[in-house]
Design a protein around this motif. Structure first.
Motif, short mmCIF file in Angstrom:
data_model
loop_
_atom_site.label_atom_id
_atom_site.label_comp_id
_atom_site.label_asym_id
_atom_site.label_seq_id
_atom_site.Cartn_x
_atom_site.Cartn_y
_atom_site.Cartn_z
N PHE A 246 41.76 44.63 49.52
CA PHE A 246 43.30 44.96 48.99
C PHE A 246 43.98 43.53 48.78
N SER A 247 43.59 42.50 49.66
CA SER A 247 43.90 40.96 49.35
C SER A 247 43.73 40.59 48.00
N LEU A 248 42.40 40.74 47.71
CA LEU A 248 42.14 40.46 46.45
C LEU A 248 42.71 40.95 45.25
N GLY A 249 42.88 42.28 45.27
CA GLY A 249 43.59 43.19 44.26
C GLY A 249 44.97 42.79 44.14
N ALA A 250 45.64 42.39 45.33
CA ALA A 250 47.36 41.87 45.34
C ALA A 250 47.17 40.44 44.86
N ALA A 251 46.44 39.50 44.81
CA ALA A 251 46.29 38.27 44.25
C ALA A 251 46.15 38.28 42.90
N LEU A 252 45.11 39.29 42.37
CA LEU A 252 44.95 39.59 41.08
C LEU A 252 46.35 39.87 40.32
N SER B 173 43.16 30.83 39.53
CA SER B 173 43.63 29.91 40.65
C SER B 173 43.88 30.92 41.77
N MET B 174 44.65 31.75 41.66
CA MET B 174 45.58 32.47 42.79
C MET B 174 44.15 33.42 43.31
N PHE B 175 43.53 34.00 42.35
CA PHE B 175 42.30 34.66 42.85
C PHE B 175 41.37 34.02 43.88
N ALA B 176 41.17 32.72 43.43
CA ALA B 176 40.34 31.93 44.26
C ALA B 176 40.79 31.62 45.48
N VAL B 177 42.20 31.43 45.43
CA VAL B 177 42.84 31.24 46.63
C VAL B 177 42.71 32.55 47.72
N ALA B 178 42.85 33.60 47.27
CA ALA B 178 42.81 34.66 48.05
C ALA B 178 41.13 35.02 48.52
N ALA B 179 40.37 34.71 47.41
CA ALA B 179 39.14 34.96 47.98
C ALA B 179 38.63 33.90 48.93
N LEU B 180 39.06 32.73 49.00
CA LEU B 180 38.69 31.60 50.13
C LEU B 180 39.34 32.17 51.33
N ALA B 181 40.47 32.68 51.37
CA ALA B 181 41.23 33.08 52.52
C ALA B 181 40.26 34.62 53.21
N VAL B 182 39.92 35.15 52.06
CA VAL B 182 39.25 36.17 52.62
C VAL B 182 37.74 36.11 53.40
N VAL B 183 37.20 35.00 52.55
CA VAL B 183 36.11 34.76 53.03
C VAL B 183 36.01 34.04 54.55
N ALA B 184 37.00 33.02 54.47
CA ALA B 184 37.19 32.38 55.69
C ALA B 184 37.62 33.35 57.05
N MET B 185 38.30 34.44 56.56
CA MET B 185 38.76 35.20 57.65
C MET B 185 37.57 36.25 58.00
N ALA B 186 36.66 36.73 56.97
CA ALA B 186 35.63 37.57 57.31
C ALA B 186 34.58 36.65 58.13
N ALA B 187 34.35 35.58 57.67
CA ALA B 187 33.26 34.67 58.31
C ALA B 187 33.65 34.39 60.04
N LEU C 183 36.64 23.09 39.55
CA LEU C 183 36.10 23.83 38.30
C LEU C 183 37.37 24.65 37.85
N LEU C 184 37.94 25.12 38.69
CA LEU C 184 39.14 25.74 38.10
C LEU C 184 40.56 24.90 37.56
N ARG C 185 40.38 23.68 37.65
CA ARG C 185 41.53 22.81 37.14
C ARG C 185 41.61 23.05 35.67
N GLY C 186 42.85 23.35 35.24
CA GLY C 186 43.25 23.53 33.90
C GLY C 186 42.92 25.02 33.31
N ARG C 187 42.50 25.80 34.57
CA ARG C 187 42.19 27.37 33.74
C ARG C 187 43.38 28.03 34.34
N SER C 188 43.41 29.45 33.92
CA SER C 188 44.63 30.27 34.16
C SER C 188 45.15 30.38 35.65
N VAL C 189 46.38 30.43 35.87
CA VAL C 189 46.77 30.72 36.91
C VAL C 189 46.30 32.02 37.67
N VAL C 190 45.86 32.89 36.94
CA VAL C 190 45.27 34.11 37.74
C VAL C 190 43.95 33.85 38.22
#
Length: 408
Positions: free
Chosen positions: A80-86, A37-51, A28-35
């Motif tokens: 804080f991780s999502l804010g830093a990624a943003l 993409s980085m937010f999605a990567v950070a969110a995935l890491a946060v969700v994986a850590m939280a789970a 879904l994020l292919r060709g979208r803004s790098v912002v």
């Protein structure tokens, strides 16, 4: 040990679950803004850590208070991780936009200027590559403008140099037709000289077109540079004697070279003719050779008084003739006046014929169209050599550098 394995397995399962949920985001994020993409990567890491953390906390049968503490820690760290990624994503996106705006100036004025302090090393490397490409493009544009200027000058000079002798030939032909000349033989001789000069100009243009089209074919032979110089001196000596110029051997040794003898003989002929024509009477033109770094250096030194420093880089350009027009004075009178005065114009054209006549075999470079030295450079470079010029105490020194092994 078993408890630790269980904790690792639960954390891995939680991360795997989060990864499966986030996999569609890659598409879904292919060709979208790098912002994003980085937010999605950070969110995935946060969700994986939280789970993984929640799964392990439930397995450890923590109290309600302790479980809430774990959830609060996970939530705060994730926020804080999502804010830093943003924040980092916005910086990278801003750097990319700055670089994109700067890239639009590549090849323009005043030229490409890389943005200050790119946010990542990749953007810095891309900016450096664009700066290098911009420099090369500007250099190519400068060369193109120089070639275009030389081409326009060449067309203008060739048009003038062709029109002048043709006007003289027409005047002399009309005078012969009308029978108003007392010495037809002199007119016939002058007509032949001018036809030879025009043929030389055409030959030079044809040779230059072959050089520029890279279709010049070389018949390479291992010969002695001494023999080539000796032949060129013998051919140029009548012209030197006519102009009162001394041709001297400044030290020519029998160095072997692998070249096209006919092409290099033409190079030497052009250099010698130009040197003789530029040297005043009682002056000297010297030819010398030496070996330098596996190259044979052949020099022709004249007594022309030197070339302006700002003109030295243009000496070998097509059409360059310096600040003096080289149209032979013998035909300037024939370029004016109506056809009815053809007898007078023809007498003037034929009366000065001796000043423009060339020595036998010296048509090359004698057309006055600024092609001789351009042909010299083209032939020498076709031999993977190099042609240079510099001022000396009394004149100029032209040098051609030829590899002893010949071109590949």
């Amino acid at each position: 040990m078993i408890d630790m394995l269980i904790i690792v397995a639960l954390a891995a399962l939680g991360a795997l679950f989060a990864g499966l949920l986030g996999a569609p985001a890659v598409t879904l994020l292919r060709g979208r803004s790098v912002v994003l993409s980085m937010f999605a990567v950070a969110a995935l890491a946060v969700v994986a850590m939280a789970a993984g953390t929640v799964a392990v906390a439930l397995e450890m049968f923590l109290s309600g208070h302790d479980f809430r503490v774990v959830l609060i820690v996970v939530a705060v760290a994730g926020a804080f991780s999502l804010g830093a990624a943003l924040l980092f994503g916005r910086r990278i996106a801003a750097g990319s936009r700055d670089l994109a705006r700067a890239a639009t100036t590549v090849g323009g004025e005043p030229g490409f200027t890389a943005p200050a302090d790119p946010p990542t090393s990749e953007l810095a490397a891309l900016a450096a590559a664009l700066e290098t490409a911009g420099s090369r493009l500007r250099a190519a544009q400068d060369r193109e403008r120089s070639l275009d200027t030389s081409r326009r000058e060449l067309i203008a000079w060739i048009s003038h140099d062709l029109r002048t002798p043709l006007a003289g030939l027409r005047a002399m032909a009309e005078a012969l037709e009308d029978g108003v000349v007392s010495d037809p033989g002199r007119f016939h001789t002058r007509i032949r000289v001018e036809v030879d000069r025009l043929s030389g100009m055409v030959d030079d243009l044809f040779e230059l077109s072959r050089i520029q089209a890279r279709s010049l074919e070389l018949a390479l032979t291992r010969v002695s540079i001494y023999d080539l110089v000796d032949d060129a001196l013998a051919t140029a000596r009548p012209l030197a004697d006519e102009r009162g110029v001394r041709l001297v051997d400044g030290g020519v040794a029998a160095f072997p070279v692998r070249v096209d003898p006919q092409a290099i003989t033409r190079v030497l002929g052009n250099l010698l003719v130009n040197a003789i024509r530029a040297t005043p009477a009682d002056g000297t033109v010297a030819v010398s050779t030496r070996v330098e770094d596996d190259q044979v250096v052949l020099g022709v030194e004249d007594g022309c008084g030197g070339i302006a420093e700002q003109d030295l880089p243009r000496v070998f350009d097509t059409g360059w003739r310096g600040g003096q027009a080289r149209t032979p004075p013998s035909l300037t009178a024939a370029d004016s006046g109506p056809a009815a005065d053809s007898g007078t114009a023809a007498e003037q054209a034929a009366g000065h014929g001796t000043h423009a006549s060339a020595a036998p075999g010296q048509r090359h470079g004698d057309s006055g169209a600024g092609l001789g030295l351009a042909i010299v450079r083209g032939i020498v470079e076709a031999h993977t050599g190099h042609a240079t010029v510099r001022n000396t105490a009394v004149g100029c020194r032209f040098e051609i550098l030829l590899p002893t092994t010949g071109p590949s």
